[in-house]
Design a protein around this motif. Sequence first.
Motif, PDB file in Angstrom:
ATOM      1  N   PHE A  47      91.917  58.549  89.220  1.00 23.53           N
ATOM      2  CA  PHE A  47      91.715  59.952  88.868  1.00 23.53           C
ATOM      3  C   PHE A  47      90.388  60.477  89.407  1.00 23.53           C
ATOM      4  CE2 PHE A  47      95.061  60.268  85.538  1.00 23.53           C
ATOM      5  CZ  PHE A  47      95.505  61.544  85.845  1.00 23.53           C
ATOM      6  N   GLY A  48      89.336  59.687  89.226  1.00 20.29           N
ATOM      7  CA  GLY A  48      88.005  60.131  89.623  1.00 20.29           C
ATOM      8  C   GLY A  48      87.930  60.489  91.098  1.00 20.29           C
ATOM      9  N   ALA A  49      88.457  59.609  91.951  1.00 19.45           N
ATOM     10  CA  ALA A  49      88.409  59.846  93.396  1.00 19.45           C
ATOM     11  C   ALA A  49      89.242  61.065  93.780  1.00 19.45           C
ATOM     12  CB  ALA A  49      88.893  58.611  94.147  1.00 19.45           C
ATOM     13  N   THR A  50      90.422  61.207  93.164  1.00 23.18           N
ATOM     14  CA  THR A  50      91.280  62.353  93.473  1.00 23.18           C
ATOM     15  C   THR A  50      90.605  63.665  93.091  1.00 23.18           C
ATOM     16  OG1 THR A  50      93.336  61.088  93.249  1.00 23.18           O
ATOM     17  CG2 THR A  50      93.478  63.467  92.924  1.00 23.18           C
ATOM     18  N   ILE A  51      90.028  63.717  91.902  1.00 21.36           N
ATOM     19  CA  ILE A  51      89.376  64.947  91.447  1.00 21.36           C
ATOM     20  C   ILE A  51      88.148  65.251  92.307  1.00 21.36           C
ATOM     21  CG2 ILE A  51      88.116  66.001  89.528  1.00 21.36           C
ATOM     22  CD1 ILE A  51      89.953  64.395  87.641  1.00 21.36           C
ATOM     23  N   LEU A 183      93.995  81.574  95.171  1.00 19.42           N
ATOM     24  CA  LEU A 183      92.984  80.532  95.378  1.00 19.42           C
ATOM     25  C   LEU A 183      93.275  79.326  94.497  1.00 19.42           C
ATOM     26  CD1 LEU A 183      89.568  82.434  95.667  1.00 19.42           C
ATOM     27  CD2 LEU A 183      90.851  81.289  97.483  1.00 19.42           C
ATOM     28  N   ALA A 184      93.730  79.582  93.272  1.00 18.33           N
ATOM     29  CA  ALA A 184      94.108  78.479  92.383  1.00 18.33           C
ATOM     30  C   ALA A 184      95.286  77.699  92.951  1.00 18.33           C
ATOM     31  CB  ALA A 184      94.450  79.023  90.994  1.00 18.33           C
ATOM     32  N   ASN A 185      96.240  78.412  93.540  1.00 19.89           N
ATOM     33  CA  ASN A 185      97.374  77.733  94.177  1.00 19.89           C
ATOM     34  C   ASN A 185      96.900  76.835  95.316  1.00 19.89           C
ATOM     35  OD1 ASN A 185      99.304  78.881  92.518  1.00 19.89           O
ATOM     36  ND2 ASN A 185      99.653  80.623  93.864  1.00 19.89           N
ATOM     37  N   GLN A 186      95.911  77.302  96.070  1.00 25.39           N
ATOM     38  CA  GLN A 186      95.385  76.496  97.162  1.00 25.39           C
ATOM     39  C   GLN A 186      94.658  75.266  96.637  1.00 25.39           C
ATOM     40  OE1 GLN A 186      97.413  78.039  99.615  1.00 25.39           O
ATOM     41  NE2 GLN A 186      95.852  76.833 100.668  1.00 25.39           N
ATOM     42  N   PHE A 187      93.975  75.394  95.504  1.00 26.42           N
ATOM     43  CA  PHE A 187      93.320  74.218  94.921  1.00 26.42           C
ATOM     44  C   PHE A 187      94.361  73.200  94.470  1.00 26.42           C
ATOM     45  CE2 PHE A 187      91.147  72.167  91.192  1.00 26.42           C
ATOM     46  CZ  PHE A 187      90.341  71.339  91.962  1.00 26.42           C
ATOM     47  N   ILE A 188      95.445  73.678  93.882  1.00 20.89           N
ATOM     48  CA  ILE A 188      96.534  72.768  93.499  1.00 20.89           C
ATOM     49  C   ILE A 188      97.120  72.096  94.739  1.00 20.89           C
ATOM     50  CG2 ILE A 188      98.877  72.679  92.537  1.00 20.89           C
ATOM     51  CD1 ILE A 188      98.005  74.880  90.583  1.00 20.89           C
ATOM     52  N   TYR A 189      97.247  72.869  95.809  1.00 22.69           N
ATOM     53  CA  TYR A 189      97.720  72.313  97.085  1.00 22.69           C
ATOM     54  C   TYR A 189      96.796  71.190  97.556  1.00 22.69           C
ATOM     55  CZ  TYR A 189      98.253  72.131 102.185  1.00 22.69           C
ATOM     56  OH  TYR A 189      98.397  71.707 103.489  1.00 22.69           O
ATOM     57  N   PHE A 228     103.648  61.908  86.776  1.00 23.04           N
ATOM     58  CA  PHE A 228     103.103  62.492  85.556  1.00 23.04           C
ATOM     59  C   PHE A 228     101.583  62.637  85.627  1.00 23.04           C
ATOM     60  CE2 PHE A 228     107.216  61.334  83.710  1.00 23.04           C
ATOM     61  CZ  PHE A 228     107.490  62.495  83.002  1.00 23.04           C
ATOM     62  N   GLU A 229     100.929  61.751  86.357  1.00 20.01           N
ATOM     63  CA  GLU A 229      99.484  61.887  86.539  1.00 20.01           C
ATOM     64  C   GLU A 229      99.151  63.179  87.287  1.00 20.01           C
ATOM     65  OE1 GLU A 229      97.661  57.400  86.729  1.00 20.01           O
ATOM     66  OE2 GLU A 229      98.816  58.080  88.458  1.00 20.01           O
ATOM     67  N   TYR A 230      99.863  63.416  88.379  1.00 21.15           N
ATOM     68  CA  TYR A 230      99.647  64.660  89.117  1.00 21.15           C
ATOM     69  C   TYR A 230     100.063  65.875  88.287  1.00 21.15           C
ATOM     70  CZ  TYR A 230      98.424  62.421  93.542  1.00 21.15           C
ATOM     71  OH  TYR A 230      97.772  61.721  94.529  1.00 21.15           O
ATOM     72  N   LEU A 231     101.105  65.723  87.499  1.00 25.42           N
ATOM     73  CA  LEU A 231     101.551  66.823  86.643  1.00 25.42           C
ATOM     74  C   LEU A 231     100.464  67.218  85.654  1.00 25.42           C
ATOM     75  CD1 LEU A 231     103.773  68.738  85.629  1.00 25.42           C
ATOM     76  CD2 LEU A 231     104.587  66.879  84.161  1.00 25.42           C
ATOM     77  N   VAL A 232      99.823  66.226  85.060  1.00 24.61           N
ATOM     78  CA  VAL A 232      98.732  66.499  84.115  1.00 24.61           C
ATOM     79  C   VAL A 232      97.595  67.238  84.814  1.00 24.61           C
ATOM     80  CG1 VAL A 232      96.914  65.424  82.728  1.00 24.61           C
ATOM     81  CG2 VAL A 232      99.271  64.612  82.547  1.00 24.61           C
ATOM     82  N   LEU A 233      97.229  66.784  86.017  1.00 32.29           N
ATOM     83  CA  LEU A 233      96.163  67.448  86.773  1.00 32.29           C
ATOM     84  C   LEU A 233      96.496  68.914  87.036  1.00 32.29           C
ATOM     85  CD1 LEU A 233      94.902  64.929  89.504  1.00 32.29           C
ATOM     86  CD2 LEU A 233      93.576  65.987  87.678  1.00 32.29           C
ATOM     87  N   VAL A 234      97.719  69.168  87.492  1.00 26.51           N
ATOM     88  CA  VAL A 234      98.124  70.538  87.813  1.00 26.51           C
ATOM     89  C   VAL A 234      98.157  71.406  86.560  1.00 26.51           C
ATOM     90  CG1 VAL A 234     100.025  71.957  88.665  1.00 26.51           C
ATOM     91  CG2 VAL A 234      99.387  69.878  89.885  1.00 26.51           C
ATOM     92  N   PHE A 239      95.887  75.745  83.332  1.00 22.61           N
ATOM     93  CA  PHE A 239      95.337  76.230  82.065  1.00 22.61           C
ATOM     94  C   PHE A 239      93.951  76.821  82.272  1.00 22.61           C
ATOM     95  CE2 PHE A 239      92.631  75.489  78.360  1.00 22.61           C
ATOM     96  CZ  PHE A 239      93.351  76.146  77.369  1.00 22.61           C
ATOM     97  N   PHE A 240      93.117  76.153  83.063  1.00 23.56           N
ATOM     98  CA  PHE A 240      91.766  76.649  83.314  1.00 23.56           C
ATOM     99  C   PHE A 240      91.806  77.988  84.062  1.00 23.56           C
ATOM    100  CE2 PHE A 240      88.143  76.947  86.268  1.00 23.56           C
ATOM    101  CZ  PHE A 240      87.101  77.030  85.337  1.00 23.56           C
ATOM    102  N   VAL A 241      92.689  78.103  85.040  1.00 22.97           N
ATOM    103  CA  VAL A 241      92.788  79.349  85.808  1.00 22.97           C
ATOM    104  C   VAL A 241      93.261  80.493  84.914  1.00 22.97           C
ATOM    105  CG1 VAL A 241      93.998  80.503  87.693  1.00 22.97           C
ATOM    106  CG2 VAL A 241      93.127  78.183  88.003  1.00 22.97           C
ATOM    107  N   ARG A 242      94.233  80.245  84.050  1.00 21.92           N
ATOM    108  CA  ARG A 242      94.702  81.289  83.126  1.00 21.92           C
ATOM    109  C   ARG A 242      93.541  81.737  82.223  1.00 21.92           C
ATOM    110  NH1 ARG A 242      98.136  80.863  86.251  1.00 21.92           N
ATOM    111  NH2 ARG A 242     100.378  80.596  85.980  1.00 21.92           N
TER     112      ARG A 242
END
Length: 254
Positions: A47-51, A183-189, A228-234, A239-242
């Motif tokens: 998780f740490g490296a991905t984030i 921009l949030a969509n691009q971050f998710i990308y 599910f790990e990626y799902l949690v991240l997204v 939630f933060f963007v909203r």
Amino acid sequence: MRWTTCLAVAAAILLTGCSGAGNWGWYVIDPSTPAGYTNIQFLLSGFGATILVSVIAAILSMTLGLIVALPGMSQNRWLRLPSRIYVEFVRAIPLLPMLFWVFYGLPVVLKSIGINVSIDAFWGAVITLAISDSAFTAEIYRSGIQSIAKGQREAARTIGLSYGQTMRYVILPQAIKRILPPLANQFIYIVKMSAFASVIGMQELTRRANELVVTEYRPLEIYTLLIFEYLVLVLVISFFVRWLERKMGADESR
């Protein structure tokens, strides 16, 4: 509603796996067993490296995208042309070939001009994601800035603001509010595309899952947990963007 759907899907998968009708092996990620708990810890350690790679790449992408977008809106053709060439060229290159070129080819190119630089897997992923996403981010900036009424630029000029001051104090604050969702969509990308960094050896979520599959021979269960790990991240990002959208809207209303 979104959380309810996700929980329902997760429950259906787990019940299917526990029914004995299929060929599931959830013991490899069963936290009640020492081996399963160790495997989960190993997977979550990515998780740490991905984030980290996603956040750094997103910051660089947004910065580079703004630098590319501003000349692209100039009335001067010779300022506008390089911006358009950059956007069209970068958007046409698939992410994986660009990743290989940056990781393997860029050090060779730099060495040929006398710059000895070694690019590890982390920075290779950051550079690739930042460059690849910056072309899309530049177009988002351009559309957001051009959506602001021209009368506001004219009003800023009448009170003596320079072009830079107009962009900083008048145009960009309004444009950012409008382009926050894309921009949030691009971050998710970027978060999702960071999985490609596994092919050059970066120890992020997908690489951890691949290594565990090699040792446990249970790809279905391990990759299910990876999803599910990626799902949690997204979901966390969404939630933060909203929340940020509501906060900026409330500030505007005041």
